[in-house]
Every structure is written in C-alpha cells, then in structure tokens.
Motif scaffolding. Structure first.
Motif, PDB file in Angstrom:
ATOM      1  N   ARG A  63       0.837  -1.211   0.000  1.00 25.79           N
ATOM      2  CA  ARG A  63       0.000   0.000   0.000  1.00 25.79           C
ATOM      3  C   ARG A  63       0.865   1.253   0.000  1.00 25.79           C
ATOM      4  NH1 ARG A  63      -2.421   3.367  -1.922  1.00 25.79           N
ATOM      5  NH2 ARG A  63      -3.716   4.784  -0.753  1.00 25.79           N
ATOM      6  N   LEU A  64       1.952   1.229   0.769  1.00 26.49           N
ATOM      7  CA  LEU A  64       2.871   2.371   0.775  1.00 26.49           C
ATOM      8  C   LEU A  64       3.513   2.560  -0.594  1.00 26.49           C
ATOM      9  CD1 LEU A  64       4.666   1.940   4.221  1.00 26.49           C
ATOM     10  CD2 LEU A  64       2.889   3.570   3.628  1.00 26.49           C
ATOM     11  N   ARG A  65       3.886   1.453  -1.243  1.00 26.39           N
ATOM     12  CA  ARG A  65       4.480   1.539  -2.587  1.00 26.39           C
ATOM     13  C   ARG A  65       3.489   2.175  -3.562  1.00 26.39           C
ATOM     14  NH1 ARG A  65       8.597  -0.692  -4.866  1.00 26.39           N
ATOM     15  NH2 ARG A  65       8.827  -2.327  -3.319  1.00 26.39           N
ATOM     16  N   GLU A  66       2.257   1.735  -3.516  1.00 24.99           N
ATOM     17  CA  GLU A  66       1.231   2.274  -4.409  1.00 24.99           C
ATOM     18  C   GLU A  66       1.090   3.788  -4.206  1.00 24.99           C
ATOM     19  OE1 GLU A  66      -3.535   1.935  -4.418  1.00 24.99           O
ATOM     20  OE2 GLU A  66      -2.486   0.002  -4.501  1.00 24.99           O
ATOM     21  N   ALA A  67       1.020   4.213  -2.962  1.00 27.52           N
ATOM     22  CA  ALA A  67       0.890   5.646  -2.662  1.00 27.52           C
ATOM     23  C   ALA A  67       2.158   6.401  -3.047  1.00 27.52           C
ATOM     24  CB  ALA A  67       0.570   5.840  -1.180  1.00 27.52           C
ATOM     25  N   ALA A  68       3.319   5.821  -2.755  1.00 31.13           N
ATOM     26  CA  ALA A  68       4.590   6.489  -3.048  1.00 31.13           C
ATOM     27  C   ALA A  68       4.798   6.665  -4.550  1.00 31.13           C
ATOM     28  CB  ALA A  68       5.749   5.696  -2.440  1.00 31.13           C
ATOM     29  N   VAL A  69       4.517   5.635  -5.320  1.00 32.71           N
ATOM     30  CA  VAL A  69       4.673   5.723  -6.776  1.00 32.71           C
ATOM     31  C   VAL A  69       3.723   6.780  -7.343  1.00 32.71           C
ATOM     32  CG1 VAL A  69       4.257   4.451  -8.933  1.00 32.71           C
ATOM     33  CG2 VAL A  69       5.614   3.418  -7.107  1.00 32.71           C
ATOM     34  N   GLY A  70       2.564   6.914  -6.732  1.00 31.41           N
ATOM     35  CA  GLY A  70       1.599   7.900  -7.186  1.00 31.41           C
ATOM     36  C   GLY A  70       1.933   9.332  -6.800  1.00 31.41           C
ATOM     37  N   GLN A  71       2.801   9.513  -5.799  1.00 29.86           N
ATOM     38  CA  GLN A  71       3.067  10.868  -5.302  1.00 29.86           C
ATOM     39  C   GLN A  71       4.519  11.325  -5.392  1.00 29.86           C
ATOM     40  OE1 GLN A  71       1.219  11.829  -1.458  1.00 29.86           O
ATOM     41  NE2 GLN A  71      -0.047   9.991  -1.681  1.00 29.86           N
ATOM     42  N   LEU A  72       5.471  10.481  -5.030  1.00 31.19           N
ATOM     43  CA  LEU A  72       6.853  10.939  -4.863  1.00 31.19           C
ATOM     44  C   LEU A  72       7.562  11.355  -6.150  1.00 31.19           C
ATOM     45  CD1 LEU A  72       8.074   8.550  -2.018  1.00 31.19           C
ATOM     46  CD2 LEU A  72       7.237  10.910  -1.828  1.00 31.19           C
ATOM     47  N   PRO A  73       7.445  10.621  -7.257  1.00 35.15           N
ATOM     48  CA  PRO A  73       8.123  11.086  -8.477  1.00 35.15           C
ATOM     49  C   PRO A  73       7.622  12.456  -8.944  1.00 35.15           C
ATOM     50  CG  PRO A  73       7.619   8.763  -8.668  1.00 35.15           C
ATOM     51  CD  PRO A  73       6.900   9.261  -7.433  1.00 35.15           C
ATOM     52  N   ALA A  74       6.319  12.663  -8.915  1.00 40.14           N
ATOM     53  CA  ALA A  74       5.777  13.966  -9.319  1.00 40.14           C
ATOM     54  C   ALA A  74       6.256  15.055  -8.370  1.00 40.14           C
ATOM     55  CB  ALA A  74       4.256  13.918  -9.357  1.00 40.14           C
ATOM     56  N   ARG A  75       6.287  14.751  -7.086  1.00 42.20           N
ATOM     57  CA  ARG A  75       6.744  15.728  -6.101  1.00 42.20           C
ATOM     58  C   ARG A  75       8.219  16.048  -6.325  1.00 42.20           C
ATOM     59  NH1 ARG A  75       5.162  19.865  -3.894  1.00 42.20           N
ATOM     60  NH2 ARG A  75       6.084  20.314  -1.894  1.00 42.20           N
ATOM     61  N   THR A  76       9.015  15.054  -6.671  1.00 43.63           N
ATOM     62  CA  THR A  76      10.440  15.267  -6.948  1.00 43.63           C
ATOM     63  C   THR A  76      10.613  16.176  -8.163  1.00 43.63           C
ATOM     64  OG1 THR A  76      10.972  13.095  -6.022  1.00 43.63           O
ATOM     65  CG2 THR A  76      12.643  14.109  -7.432  1.00 43.63           C
ATOM     66  N   ARG A  77       9.852  15.921  -9.218  1.00 47.54           N
ATOM     67  CA  ARG A  77       9.940  16.771 -10.413  1.00 47.54           C
ATOM     68  C   ARG A  77       9.555  18.214 -10.084  1.00 47.54           C
ATOM     69  NH1 ARG A  77       8.667  11.817 -12.705  1.00 47.54           N
ATOM     70  NH2 ARG A  77       6.421  12.025 -12.513  1.00 47.54           N
ATOM     71  N   THR A  78       8.495  18.389  -9.293  1.00 47.11           N
ATOM     72  CA  THR A  78       8.055  19.735  -8.912  1.00 47.11           C
ATOM     73  C   THR A  78       9.132  20.452  -8.098  1.00 47.11           C
ATOM     74  OG1 THR A  78       5.735  19.097  -8.942  1.00 47.11           O
ATOM     75  CG2 THR A  78       6.300  21.028  -7.620  1.00 47.11           C
ATOM     76  N   LEU A  79       9.685  19.774  -7.104  1.00 46.77           N
ATOM     77  CA  LEU A  79      10.719  20.392  -6.277  1.00 46.77           C
ATOM     78  C   LEU A  79      11.988  20.675  -7.079  1.00 46.77           C
ATOM     79  CD1 LEU A  79      10.179  18.397  -2.971  1.00 46.77           C
ATOM     80  CD2 LEU A  79       9.756  20.843  -3.334  1.00 46.77           C
ATOM     81  N   ALA A  80      12.330  19.780  -7.998  1.00 47.81           N
ATOM     82  CA  ALA A  80      13.500  20.007  -8.847  1.00 47.81           C
ATOM     83  C   ALA A  80      13.311  21.271  -9.680  1.00 47.81           C
ATOM     84  CB  ALA A  80      13.742  18.799  -9.747  1.00 47.81           C
ATOM     85  N   GLU A  81      12.153  21.407 -10.262  1.00 48.76           N
ATOM     86  CA  GLU A  81      11.861  22.589 -11.081  1.00 48.76           C
ATOM     87  C   GLU A  81      11.852  23.858 -10.215  1.00 48.76           C
ATOM     88  OE1 GLU A  81       7.998  24.107 -13.440  1.00 48.76           O
ATOM     89  OE2 GLU A  81       8.762  22.140 -14.084  1.00 48.76           O
ATOM     90  N   THR A  82      11.223  23.790  -9.062  1.00 44.31           N
ATOM     91  CA  THR A  82      11.149  24.933  -8.151  1.00 44.31           C
ATOM     92  C   THR A  82      12.538  25.422  -7.744  1.00 44.31           C
ATOM     93  OG1 THR A  82       9.032  24.207  -7.283  1.00 44.31           O
ATOM     94  CG2 THR A  82      10.294  25.705  -5.890  1.00 44.31           C
ATOM     95  N   HIS A  83      13.464  24.496  -7.551  1.00 50.39           N
ATOM     96  CA  HIS A  83      14.791  24.855  -7.047  1.00 50.39           C
ATOM     97  C   HIS A  83      15.867  24.863  -8.128  1.00 50.39           C
ATOM     98  CE1 HIS A  83      13.421  25.135  -2.947  1.00 50.39           C
ATOM     99  NE2 HIS A  83      12.735  24.022  -3.148  1.00 50.39           N
ATOM    100  N   GLY A  84      15.456  24.848  -9.390  1.00 51.20           N
ATOM    101  CA  GLY A  84      16.391  25.036 -10.487  1.00 51.20           C
ATOM    102  C   GLY A  84      17.228  23.845 -10.877  1.00 51.20           C
ATOM    103  N   PHE A  85      16.792  22.652 -10.582  1.00 55.66           N
ATOM    104  CA  PHE A  85      17.522  21.454 -11.018  1.00 55.66           C
ATOM    105  C   PHE A  85      16.957  21.019 -12.367  1.00 55.66           C
ATOM    106  CE2 PHE A  85      18.072  21.343  -6.445  1.00 55.66           C
ATOM    107  CZ  PHE A  85      19.420  21.051  -6.326  1.00 55.66           C
ATOM    108  N   ARG A  86      17.788  20.943 -13.345  1.00 50.70           N
ATOM    109  CA  ARG A  86      17.347  20.550 -14.685  1.00 50.70           C
ATOM    110  C   ARG A  86      17.724  19.102 -15.001  1.00 50.70           C
ATOM    111  NH1 ARG A  86      14.075  24.069 -14.463  1.00 50.70           N
ATOM    112  NH2 ARG A  86      14.527  26.208 -14.994  1.00 50.70           N
ATOM    113  N   TYR A  87      18.704  18.581 -14.315  1.00 59.90           N
ATOM    114  CA  TYR A  87      19.211  17.269 -14.675  1.00 59.90           C
ATOM    115  C   TYR A  87      19.001  16.251 -13.565  1.00 59.90           C
ATOM    116  CZ  TYR A  87      22.423  13.460 -15.456  1.00 59.90           C
ATOM    117  OH  TYR A  87      22.954  12.213 -15.602  1.00 59.90           O
ATOM    118  N   PHE A  88      18.309  15.237 -13.884  1.00 57.03           N
ATOM    119  CA  PHE A  88      18.363  13.991 -13.136  1.00 57.03           C
ATOM    120  C   PHE A  88      17.908  12.915 -14.100  1.00 57.03           C
ATOM    121  CE2 PHE A  88      14.428  16.071 -11.808  1.00 57.03           C
ATOM    122  CZ  PHE A  88      13.479  15.145 -12.180  1.00 57.03           C
TER     123      PHE A  88
END
Length: 174
Positions: A63-88
C-alpha cells in the motif's frame, strides 16, 4: 523498516491514511477511503505470529508503494523545477530499509516507499536532500549550504524533526 504491528498502528499524515481493523471474516480485505485505506484483518489474525506479521508487513509495504509511486516522483519533479535542477536521470521508488533515499553519480534518485510514513514536509526534506546531491555528492559545507537554501535555513532542524517524528510515531513497531 517496520517489523511488528498491532491494532493501534496508524499512518495519518497529509500524504496517506492507513489503519488496521480486526474483522469477523475468514479473509483479509482492503477498504479504500478518500485519502487512504483500512486493512481489515481476518478474525484469526494473530499479531504474535511471525508469519502473520510478515504477511502484514508485505501488505502495508504494498500500500505504501502504491501511494509512493503515485506521489513521490511527481513531487520530486516539482521540487527540482522549483529549485532550479534541470538534470536527473531517473526517479525510482524502492523498499529501501536502511535509508530514506539516495542519489547516484549518474543522477538517479531512489526514494524509499517508507517516506509515506511522514507528513509531506519531511518527505520533501528527503527529496531536497537527494536533489542537493546532484550538485554536491557529499555532505560537505557546500552541500549543506545548498540544502539550507532549499529549506529556508532549516536543513538540520528538519532532519532532527523527521527522525523524532519517526521514533515518536513508529518506534514501537520496529
């Protein structure tokens, strides 16, 4: 990450709600709700049985995996963009039990599905920590300065708060 459970086990954060309930049937089932779910255990479920606990650990992790896959990658992309990270390179959610996340020299970010135990503020701290490693692959002064810039000067404080939160809420289940 967690090895023992009881009926008092709860995850109740802004990321996920999950609880356990003893049922009357012979089988377990998942009752989905708006922000999470209840794992309804069979009447014969015994928390003192190692096999039952191992099974429950797999169900909770799923259940945690299902929730994490649904939330964490998108959140990482948002935070990367917010803080100026272009590469990962890649963002992967894994059942990492020894740490909350990692970042490789190739720019791959791995996040533990167990981050869903936390309020978003603490999982965001871990994501920012891994993003900071894209600039500094160590924990030197430049790394902490970069992380402080992303956390409003609260990097070390957030790390302590995250660890305290985990111990206060889940320490008894280890």
């Amino acid at each position: 990450m967690l090895s023992r459970f009881d009926l008092k086990f709860r995850i109740q954060t802004d990321q996920l709600h999950l609880s356990l309930q003893q049922g009357n049937s012979e089988t377990a089932f998942l009752r989905r709700e708006a922000k999470g779910c209840i794992i309804v255990l069979p009447a014969t479920f015994r928390f003192d049985d190692a096999c039952h606990n191992a099974w429950l650990h797999r169900v909770v992790a799923g259940r945690l995996r299902e929730a994490a896959v649904g939330q964490l990658p998108a959140r990482t992309r948002t935070l990367a963009e917010t803080h100026g990270f272009r590469y990962f390179n890649r963002i992967t959610v894994k059942d990492i039990r020894s740490r909350w996340g990692s970042c490789s020299s190739l720019g791959n970010i791995n996040l533990s599905l167990w981050l869903m135990l936390f309020p978003r503020e603490y999982s965001d701290y871990v994501i920012k920590h891994e993003l900071a490693h894209l600039d500094e692959m160590n924990h030197g002064p430049r790394f902490w300065a970069r992380l402080d810039a992303m956390t409003g000067g609260r990097a070390r404080q957030l790390r302590r708060e995250r660890d305290t939160y985990f111990l206060e809420h889940y320490g008894r289940y280890r």
